[in-house]
Write an enzyme that holds these catalytic residues in place. Structure first.
Site, PDB file in Angstrom:
ATOM      1  N   SER A 194      -5.760  11.684-102.103  1.00 39.48           N
ATOM      2  CA  SER A 194      -4.454  12.397-101.967  1.00 39.48           C
ATOM      3  C   SER A 194      -4.635  13.737-101.784  1.00 39.48           C
ATOM      4  O   SER A 194      -5.598  14.172-102.348  1.00 39.48           O
ATOM      5  CB  SER A 194      -3.524  12.042-103.027  1.00 39.48           C
ATOM      6  OG  SER A 194      -2.324  12.955-103.293  1.00 39.48           O
ATOM      7  N   LYS A 198       1.928  10.034 -93.860  1.00 40.02           N
ATOM      8  CA  LYS A 198       1.296   9.377 -92.443  1.00 40.02           C
ATOM      9  C   LYS A 198       2.259   9.514 -91.300  1.00 40.02           C
ATOM     10  O   LYS A 198       1.893   8.950 -90.116  1.00 40.02           O
ATOM     11  CB  LYS A 198       1.034   7.793 -92.904  1.00 40.02           C
ATOM     12  CG  LYS A 198       0.016   7.572 -94.083  1.00 40.02           C
ATOM     13  CD  LYS A 198      -1.475   8.725 -94.043  1.00 40.02           C
ATOM     14  CE  LYS A 198      -2.036   8.495 -95.041  1.00 40.02           C
ATOM     15  NZ  LYS A 198      -1.371   9.119 -96.446  1.00 40.02           N
TER      16      LYS A 198
END
EC number: 4.2.1.9
Length: 586
Positions: free
Chosen positions: A489, A143
């Site tokens: 993911s 992120k």
């Protein structure tokens, strides 16, 4: 008494003086009223000459949480040397990051996507508060890459992005392994395929160095994006973290930022609709992370450009899958760098008409100009020519249907079966589903539904790698499907559909389905449907009741109050389109 700048410093200033007349730092360094501000700068050892130069923020996401970011502070020192060599004054600061590999599979993952916003916000506030003129941002884990790029576009000061580099692959009994293998080994362990000793051997071998997860998971996907979108110097995002040659890119980025200040080249000159399409193209061509379908709309939002999940999916539809990278393929990021790097990938895509060559980049040149001297490497099979792809359509596919009116996303790289239909088995949290999987309390042919894990409902839109890896480890990765209003993911493989919208927490159809409802997924035609009539869905919607979460205060509660749909990037503020003034022009 303070001494005047030494002759060498004066000579550097005289070599190339950039006027501060329109730069933000004039508000803290110029004029008699700013004497107190300059006093603070003198206290840190700056000279009058250095104070008179442009102030360049050098931001990193360094921490000791995981290998992804551990080398960033060292690399930042080299960036600072490059800035200083080009007559700028670097000012280093750090921001936070949440590393998904540590946060995965428990409540910590609710912090992950929230951290993207906190990174962007904290970089913005630091730059605003100290009136820095430009930004070089270093990021490592998932992120932090989009968060840093979002801050650059939001602030719109001259900016360059630097990826900290990928980890080297581990070696286990003669084969390369990554952290993905460890997650899948947990599934193998749960069914007795491997024992405690072998699991320990795998976990101790998988991650041998500093750097982000080594395959085309989210970090390397967004690093590929950074070069393709034009915010990073060519080749800079491919070199693994342990390679000392990274310092060449770091120093060059420090020098180049001063050129961008002089030429007033800003992120919004670079981040255009065409550049965003280029970014989506390289994601699909590399079988990259589905998280890019969340982050690209968010970056676009900062520039005031509408570019949602369906726009991303439109590019995915027409892009060939050409990079044989894990998790769907064979190789890791180090292999692609040594084969020719991200420019090798971009060159063949450009030559065959899949990229817009006229997009400006941080080199000051266009993408096509950057690619002029990139030669094709025939002595590698990591990247295929775009006219001889692994598959003709991209490695990531957008879906839409009565189960996901606002869209969904699935990674198909490495998959052989692109259609799936089966009865639903519903879970209202990841923990419920993970427990069922570890206990083998599910059947082949089912569609496992994990809901109330969206941006608002989670809150935080968790990734489901622990569950999907356990399924794969049990040998069931291709025998069940999994859908969620949360995320997956970049390491996930198998028939796993994420970003289903609207999410369950706002009354989306995923919150209305029941055990046994038949769900059909078609990644060829891009559809996801539940075998229920509109009238049945409407009847169920009348009895649906909103749920409260366990987060009624703090940062995660605050995030849930403002976050929007995954379709638009799960953003938390109005964005560039609503902006009335730009920081760069204060």
């Amino acid at each position: 008494m303070r001494q005047a700048a030494p002759p060498a410093a004066r000579m550097r200033m005289d070599a190339k003086v950039i006027s501060k007349a329109k730069l933000p730092s004039r508000h803290v360094t110029v004029g008699p009223a700013r004497a107190p501000h300059r006093s603070y700068l003198y206290a840190m050892g700056l000279s009058a000459a250095e104070i008179a130069q442009p102030l360049v923020g050098v931001a990193s996401c360094w921490n000791e949480a995981a290998p992804c970011n551990i080398s960033l502070m060292r690399q930042a020192q080299v960036v600072k040397k490059g800035v200083a060599a080009a007559n700028g004054t670097p000012r280093e600061f750090c921001t936070i990051t949440v590393t998904d590999g540590i946060a995965m599979g428990h409540q910590g993952m609710k912090s992950s996507l929230v951290s993207r916003e906190v990174i962007a916000d904290s970089v913005e506030l630091t730059m605003r508060g100290h009136c820095y003129d430009a930004l070089v941002g270093l990021a490592g884990c998932d992120k932090s890459l989009p968060g840093m790029m979002m801050a650059m576009v939001r602030l719109n000061v001259p900016s360059i992005f630097i990826y900290g580099g990928s980890i080297l692959p581990g070696s286990y009994r003669g084969r390369q392994i990554t952290v993905q293998d460890v997650f899948e080994a947990v599934g193998q362990h749960s069914v007795g395929t491997i024992g405690d000793a072998e699991l320990l051997e795998i976990e101790q071998a998988a991650c041998p160095s500093a750097g982000s997860c080594g395959a085309q998971f989210t970090a390397n996907t967004m690093a590929t994006v950074a070069e393709a979108i034009g915010l990073a110097l060519p080749y800079s995002c491919g070199a693994p973290a342990p390679y000392e040659m990274r310092d060449r890119f770091n120093f060059a980025s420090g020098e180049k930022i001063m050129e961008l200040i002089a030429k007033n080249i800003r992120p919004r000159d670079i981040i255009t609709l065409k550049a965003l399409e280029n970014a989506a193209t390289v994601v699909s061509a590399t079988g990259g992370s589905t998280n890019a379908a969340l982050h690209l709309p968010a970056i676009a939002h900062e520039a005031g450009i509408k570019f949602d999940l369906f726009d991303v999916a439109r590019i995915f539809e027409k892009t060939p899958y050409i990079a044989d990278l894990k998790p769907g393929g064979k190789y890791v990021a180090k292999d692609m760098f040594e084969a020719g790097g991200i420019p090798l990938l971009m060159k063949t895509l450009l030559d065959h008409g899949y990229l817009h060559g006229d997009c400006l980049t941080v080199t000051g040149r266009t993408l096509a100009e950057n690619m002029e001297h990139v030669a094709w490497n025939e002595h590698q099979d990591v990247v295929r020519p775009a006219n001889r792809p692994i598959t003709q359509t991209g490695g990531v596919v957008g879906l839409k249907g009565n189960l996901a009116p606002e869209g969904a996303i699935v990674k198909v790289a490495g998959m052989t079966e692109l259609k799936f239909s089966g009865p639903a088995r519903c879970f209202d949290s990841e923990e419920e589903c993970f427990e069922a999987v570890t206990q083998r309390n599910y059947r082949e042919g089912e569609v496992l539904v994990i809901r109330y894990e969206g941006p608002r409902g989670g809150p935080g839109m968790r990734e489901m790698l622990s569950t999907t890896a356990a399924l794969y480890g049990q040998g069931m990765g291709g025998k069940v499907a999994l859908i969620t209003d949360g995320r997956f993911s970049g390491a996930t493989r198998g028939f796993c559909i994420g970003h289903v919208g609207p999410e369950a927490a706002v009354g989306g159809p995923i919150g209305l389905i029941r055990d046994g409802d038949v769900i059909s997924i078609d990644a060829v035609n891009g559809t996801i449907e539940v075998a229920l009539s509109d009238s049945e869905l409407a009847a169920r919607a009348k009895t649906w009741k909103a749920r409260t979460t366990d987060y009624q205060s703090g940062a995660i509660w605050k995030y849930a109050q403002t976050v929007g749909s995954a379709r638009d990037g799960a953003v938390t503020h109005p964005g560039g389109a609503k902006e009335t003034h730009c920081y760069a022009d204060i």
